[in-house]
Structures are given as C-alpha cells and as structure tokens.
Design a protein around this motif. Sequence first.
Motif, PDB file in Angstrom:
ATOM      1  N   TYR A  32       0.871  -1.174   0.000  1.00  0.00           N
ATOM      2  CA  TYR A  32       0.000   0.000   0.000  1.00  0.00           C
ATOM      3  C   TYR A  32       0.900   1.213   0.000  1.00  0.00           C
ATOM      4  CZ  TYR A  32      -4.165   2.713   1.393  1.00  0.00           C
ATOM      5  OH  TYR A  32      -5.231   3.584   1.434  1.00  0.00           O
ATOM      6  N   LEU A  34       1.312   5.582  -0.346  1.00  0.00           N
ATOM      7  CA  LEU A  34       0.627   6.855  -0.103  1.00  0.00           C
ATOM      8  C   LEU A  34       1.530   8.008  -0.511  1.00  0.00           C
ATOM      9  CD1 LEU A  34       0.446   4.862   2.707  1.00  0.00           C
ATOM     10  CD2 LEU A  34      -1.411   6.443   3.153  1.00  0.00           C
ATOM     11  N   TYR A  36       2.038  12.053   0.577  1.00  0.00           N
ATOM     12  CA  TYR A  36       1.706  13.109   1.508  1.00  0.00           C
ATOM     13  C   TYR A  36       2.289  14.408   0.992  1.00  0.00           C
ATOM     14  CZ  TYR A  36       0.066   9.989   5.230  1.00  0.00           C
ATOM     15  OH  TYR A  36      -0.647   9.081   5.978  1.00  0.00           O
ATOM     16  N   LYS A  38       3.482  18.312   2.281  1.00  0.00           N
ATOM     17  CA  LYS A  38       3.846  19.011   3.502  1.00  0.00           C
ATOM     18  C   LYS A  38       4.247  20.449   3.199  1.00  0.00           C
ATOM     19  CE  LYS A  38       6.780  18.895   7.569  1.00  0.00           C
ATOM     20  NZ  LYS A  38       6.974  20.350   7.477  1.00  0.00           N
ATOM     21  N   GLY A  43       2.232  19.777   9.687  1.00  0.00           N
ATOM     22  CA  GLY A  43       2.388  18.343   9.561  1.00  0.00           C
ATOM     23  C   GLY A  43       2.035  17.866   8.162  1.00  0.00           C
ATOM     24  N   PRO A  44       2.528  16.693   7.772  1.00  0.00           N
ATOM     25  CA  PRO A  44       2.163  16.142   6.461  1.00  0.00           C
ATOM     26  C   PRO A  44       0.656  15.908   6.377  1.00  0.00           C
ATOM     27  CG  PRO A  44       4.017  14.955   7.427  1.00  0.00           C
ATOM     28  CD  PRO A  44       3.466  15.837   8.489  1.00  0.00           C
ATOM     29  N   PHE A  46      -2.353  13.927   4.011  1.00  0.00           N
ATOM     30  CA  PHE A  46      -2.571  12.865   3.041  1.00  0.00           C
ATOM     31  C   PHE A  46      -3.071  13.427   1.721  1.00  0.00           C
ATOM     32  CE2 PHE A  46      -3.677   8.919   1.259  1.00  0.00           C
ATOM     33  CZ  PHE A  46      -4.952   9.016   0.741  1.00  0.00           C
ATOM     34  N   PHE A  89       6.029  13.680  -0.048  1.00  0.00           N
ATOM     35  CA  PHE A  89       6.638  12.451   0.457  1.00  0.00           C
ATOM     36  C   PHE A  89       5.892  11.244  -0.086  1.00  0.00           C
ATOM     37  CE2 PHE A  89       9.675  14.033   3.427  1.00  0.00           C
ATOM     38  CZ  PHE A  89       9.152  15.202   3.953  1.00  0.00           C
ATOM     39  N   ASN A  93       3.596   1.014   2.922  1.00  0.00           N
ATOM     40  CA  ASN A  93       3.152   0.221   4.060  1.00  0.00           C
ATOM     41  C   ASN A  93       3.436  -1.248   3.760  1.00  0.00           C
ATOM     42  OD1 ASN A  93       1.743  -1.172   5.995  1.00  0.00           O
ATOM     43  ND2 ASN A  93      -0.196  -0.167   5.624  1.00  0.00           N
ATOM     44  N   LYS A 100       3.010   0.171   9.735  1.00  0.00           N
ATOM     45  CA  LYS A 100       4.080   1.149   9.802  1.00  0.00           C
ATOM     46  C   LYS A 100       4.379   1.657   8.403  1.00  0.00           C
ATOM     47  CE  LYS A 100       6.905  -1.773  11.684  1.00  0.00           C
ATOM     48  NZ  LYS A 100       8.159  -2.306  12.250  1.00  0.00           N
ATOM     49  N   LEU A 101       4.645   2.946   8.304  1.00  0.00           N
ATOM     50  CA  LEU A 101       4.985   3.542   7.024  1.00  0.00           C
ATOM     51  C   LEU A 101       6.483   3.777   6.933  1.00  0.00           C
ATOM     52  CD1 LEU A 101       2.178   6.219   6.526  1.00  0.00           C
ATOM     53  CD2 LEU A 101       2.323   3.929   5.534  1.00  0.00           C
ATOM     54  N   PHE A 103       9.002   6.127   4.742  1.00  0.00           N
ATOM     55  CA  PHE A 103       8.931   7.334   3.926  1.00  0.00           C
ATOM     56  C   PHE A 103      10.175   7.516   3.077  1.00  0.00           C
ATOM     57  CE2 PHE A 103       5.239   9.826   5.255  1.00  0.00           C
ATOM     58  CZ  PHE A 103       4.841   9.156   6.377  1.00  0.00           C
ATOM     59  N   GLY A 104       9.974   8.115   1.916  1.00  0.00           N
ATOM     60  CA  GLY A 104      11.091   8.624   1.152  1.00  0.00           C
ATOM     61  C   GLY A 104      11.544   9.955   1.739  1.00  0.00           C
ATOM     62  N   LYS A 105      12.613  10.515   1.146  1.00  0.00           N
ATOM     63  CA  LYS A 105      13.174  11.745   1.689  1.00  0.00           C
ATOM     64  C   LYS A 105      12.428  12.992   1.250  1.00  0.00           C
ATOM     65  CE  LYS A 105      17.852   9.962   2.362  1.00  0.00           C
ATOM     66  NZ  LYS A 105      19.303  10.174   2.118  1.00  0.00           N
TER      67      LYS A 105
ATOM     68  N   TYR B  35       7.263  10.152  14.857  1.00  0.00           N
ATOM     69  CA  TYR B  35       8.288  10.275  13.825  1.00  0.00           C
ATOM     70  C   TYR B  35       9.176  11.464  14.156  1.00  0.00           C
ATOM     71  CZ  TYR B  35       5.243   7.425  10.780  1.00  0.00           C
ATOM     72  OH  TYR B  35       4.477   6.434  10.234  1.00  0.00           O
ATOM     73  N   MET B  41      16.242  13.891   5.305  1.00  0.00           N
ATOM     74  CA  MET B  41      16.106  12.505   5.790  1.00  0.00           C
ATOM     75  C   MET B  41      14.681  11.984   5.738  1.00  0.00           C
ATOM     76  SD  MET B  41      19.058  11.416   6.591  1.00  0.00           S
ATOM     77  CE  MET B  41      18.705   9.987   7.603  1.00  0.00           C
ATOM     78  N   GLY B  42      13.732  12.771   5.310  1.00  0.00           N
ATOM     79  CA  GLY B  42      12.358  12.292   5.343  1.00  0.00           C
ATOM     80  C   GLY B  42      11.873  12.114   6.776  1.00  0.00           C
ATOM     81  N   PHE B  90       6.879  14.580  14.846  1.00  0.00           N
ATOM     82  CA  PHE B  90       5.484  14.484  14.439  1.00  0.00           C
ATOM     83  C   PHE B  90       4.842  13.255  15.062  1.00  0.00           C
ATOM     84  CE2 PHE B  90       5.203  17.859  11.453  1.00  0.00           C
ATOM     85  CZ  PHE B  90       6.445  17.949  10.845  1.00  0.00           C
ATOM     86  N   GLY B 104      -0.086  15.271  13.310  1.00  0.00           N
ATOM     87  CA  GLY B 104      -0.194  16.512  14.048  1.00  0.00           C
ATOM     88  C   GLY B 104       0.686  17.583  13.432  1.00  0.00           C
ATOM     89  N   PRO B 105       0.663  18.790  14.006  1.00  0.00           N
ATOM     90  CA  PRO B 105       1.399  19.917  13.415  1.00  0.00           C
ATOM     91  C   PRO B 105       2.894  19.896  13.714  1.00  0.00           C
ATOM     92  CG  PRO B 105       0.231  20.632  15.362  1.00  0.00           C
ATOM     93  CD  PRO B 105      -0.178  19.208  15.132  1.00  0.00           C
TER      94      PRO B 105
END
Lengths: 113, 112
Positions: A32, A34, A36, A38, A43-44, A46, A89, A93, A100-101, A103-105, B35, B41-42, B90, B104-105
Amino acid sequence: DQQVKQNSPSLSVQEGRISILNCDYTNSMFDYFLWYKKYPAEGPTFLISISSIKDKNEDGRFTVFLNKSAKHLSLHIVPSQPGDSAVYFCAANSGGSNYKLTFGKGTLLTVNP
Amino acid sequence: NAGVTQTPKFQVLKTGQSMTLQCAQDMNHNSMYWYRQDPGMGLRLIYYSASEGTTDKGEVPNGYNVSRLNKREFSLRLESAAPSQTSVYFCASLRGGPDTQYFGPGTRLTVL
C-alpha cells in the motif's frame, strides 16, 4: 538501506503544466502506497493512495501510477497550481497488523506562476 | 474535531535535560506513531503503538521512551537530551487497516 527512494530532491514546473514526482521502492512486501504533501511548519497531509492490486488511482487533479514489476510509482498533478508548491513524500506500508509507514526523503515541488 | 494535537510547538533544551512531548487524538483511532524529521532525511519512525496498551520500537528508538496513556494519548519522552535529537517531531494516528495516517502539526525541538 533506503527502502523508499525519491531521487529528485526538487522539481520546478510552470503553472498549468504537468508535475510528475517519482518514487522507487525495494521491498517487495510493500502492499500500500501513499503520497503526503507538507507545507513548511505544518504536519504532512494525506494526498492520495494506491493499493498494490491496482495500477492507477485518480482523485481530481492528482493521479498515482504503480508499476509493480519496476517497483516504481509516480504522482501526476495536472494542471499544476502555485498552491501545490510543497514537499511531497512517498510512503509505503508493508502490511501486517502494525501498518508502519516507510517514507522517502521527499521532493520539493515549486510551481511558478 | 481537532484531529491530532501536539504540545509544545517549540522547545529548547540543554544537553542532559529531560522532557516529554505530548500527543492526543480525538478520532478514536487505534494506532499512534511518533516520527522525527531531519533535513534531507524524510520522516523516520521512532516508536509506535498499534493499540492501547502496546508499544513497539521503530527505526530510530535509541534515546527515547514512550507511553500510551490511554486510547487518545501517546507521549514521547527524552530522558537525557542530546544535540543529535534536535529535530521536528510528528505524532500520527491511524484508525486501523491499510488506511491513512493523520499527522499533528509537529514539535520543533532544539537541544543545545
């Protein structure tokens, strides 16, 4: 070992044109994906997702394509707007019960008026 | 419906000080996550709680502890802060299943 890679740190496009953001992954257990968005000091949020059983998902101006054989996904934004300027981003999953996700940079997209 | 809230928004610590970052969600979500985001670094997972009463390590747990106080609240504690822990933190929550995590923010932490 980076399992989700966004090889372009930044991308600049003109307003109204297409933005294409790319993401590669190495873990074949990812099922899965996703995207995001930002903005600075937030915050990121979706944007769009896709299950590994699909190869395309659309939501308005945003389309995500998944190529499982190449372990590659891309996000298309058409038409691009200045408000789309943000860091994007890619996340994956690996299933299981913990969701847990990884993430890329991130890729900084700048849409110029 | 506030979603995911984090306190404080900003914090400056001296090396060796301790502090707790607070996170709460009002969406009745089962899972919660912490996080950190560093430049270039993401986002990297520190700890997560798949359900109330459980916590597990993520990718970068060293130097941190967590508490899932109840279904709503998930706190992150730095017992002895180090400059390497300067970052933006986060918190996120997830209802369950392969769904969207809501963030969250953030808390911007500087350790001198």
